[in-house]
Design an enzyme around this catalytic site. Structure first.
Site, PDB file in Angstrom:
ATOM      1  CG  ASP A  87      -0.128  -0.072   2.550  1.00  0.00           C
ATOM      2  OD1 ASP A  87       0.711  -0.669   2.637  1.00  0.00           O
ATOM      3  OD2 ASP A  87      -0.787   0.625   3.584  1.00  0.00           O
ATOM      4  CD  GLU A 106       4.110   0.944   6.917  1.00  0.00           C
ATOM      5  OE1 GLU A 106       4.831   1.218   7.874  1.00  0.00           O
ATOM      6  OE2 GLU A 106       3.931   1.623   5.966  1.00  0.00           O
TER       7      GLU A 106
END
Length: 376
Positions: free
Chosen positions: A69, A134
């Site tokens: 991500d 994250e």
């Protein structure tokens, strides 16, 4: 190795995987690992996709950890090179996630590919722990995978996190620990009233000032060989209705501590409670522990990484624990030795995020040499 790393990095960057949307990045990686004989296990939690892949068996278990991500791009018109086109100009690969951390992921995958092809019957286990959560909440990603692995009795001995640790040159900084992070959301009670009649009200701002002075001046510790002293910062203060003739009925103060291994979160909470009691404040407080501090002292993993950087890149790194938190804090809970090594961090989360193509190729060679040092 060069063509493989850069091609994979470009393909990952071209997928707009804004947290927690993976956009097929992990599937792309899993397909490559599966061809090498890795066992693939998907661990989806809510809207977060996680990948746990393994090759080999037994100890030591060496895990590469990272995230697919990325943070939002901001105003795309501000980018000279579009954030999801992965253009290469003058040895620089541009795009959101180039440095944080799709470039590292590509280097890790290709390093593992090269090692496994050369050593199909290698000792121990090579693993990948990859998440798409994250950059945002970090609630359904690495922490959930770690909980699952621990419940099954699985272990990670050594973990390389590919966060962009480098400052001026590739490998000049290796993170061998991180400070803990805990946030206090404090509500101090008062009595709402008219500013012309203060005797009929109770101003929580005035009442809290001596406490806030003590809180911000308090010395928590002196740090140690690996960590700077614990630091407290007030992040937000809010009180009042917005009117100039109303005494507020409540004061909200949000503060954060980045703390070292000399103190615990329980000590911090108890100390704050004692201060509040000392100053006679009526309050409620909500604590949010983002992560405990962790430290990997010089040993097998640190030595293997330092040696790899010196032999491959000609760099002698500095061990450092500064900066924010990372997913390494969760993996450390397994008793693993954890270090972070990745590209330069100068452009992460910025417009025209970029990474040196040469650095990514070197990084892949360093990761590969780390495997050699730990497994051969």
């Amino acid at each position: 190795m060069k063509h493989n790393i850069i091609e994979l990095a470009q393909n990952l960057i071209r997928r707009p995987s804004v947290s927690p949307d993976d956009q097929g990045c992990q599937q792309m990686i899993a397909q490559r690992l599966e061809k090498l004989g890795f066992t693939i296990e998907w661990m989806p939690f809510n809207n977060t996709l996680n990948l746990w892949a393994k090759h080999g068996c037994g100890a030591p278990v060496i895990a590469f950890a990272g995230h697919t991500d990325v943070v939002p791009t901001g105003d795309k018109s501000q980018w000279v090179y579009p954030p999801f086109e992965a253009e290469i100009v003058d040895d620089m690969l541009y795009g959101r996630g180039a440095a944080d951390m799709k470039g590292s992921l590509a280097a890790m995958v290709v390093a593992a590919e090269e090692y496994v092809k050369a050593n199909p019957n290698h000792a121990g286990t090579i693993a990948f722990l990859i998440t798409s959560d994250e950059e945002a909440a970090a609630k359904d990603g690495t922490v959930r995978v770690v909980e699952t692995l621990m419940a099954r009795g699985e272990k990670i001995d050594f973990c390389m996190v590919g966060e962009p640790s480098s400052s001026k040159t590739l490998g000049d900084i290796v993170k061998n620990g991180r400070r803990g992070s805990v946030t206090g959301n404090l509500y101090i009670e008062g009595v709402l009233g008219h500013v012309a009649y203060p005797h009929l009200a109770e101003n929580p701002v005035h009442k809290a000032l001596p406490f806030l002075q003590e809180l911000t001046a308090y010395q928590w510790d002196n740090g140690n060989e690996f960590f700077p002293p614990t630091s407290l910062q007030i992040a937000n203060i809010q009180a009042g209705t917005g009117s100039n003739n109303v005494i507020p009925g409540e004061l909200y103060v949000q503060f954060n501590l980045r703390y070292c291994t000399e103190v615990t979160d329980e000590f911090i909470k108890n100390t704050v409670a004692e201060m509040l009691k000392k100053h006679g404040l009526a309050y409620r407080i909500e604590w949010n522990l983002s992560g405990k501090p962790f430290l990997t002292e010089p040993g097998k993993l640190v030595d293997a990484v330092v040696d790899s950087l010196e032999s491959v890149a000609g760099v002698k790194p500095k061990l450092d624990t500064g900066g924010g938190t990372s997913d390494g804090r969760f993996i450390a809970l397994m008793g693993a030795e954890v270090v972070e090594l990745g590209p330069l961090n100068a452009t992460i989360h910025k417009v025209d995020e970029r990474v040196s193509v040469t650095d990514l190729v070197t990084l892949g060679a360093v990761y590969n040499q780390m495997l050699v040092n730990l497994l051969d």
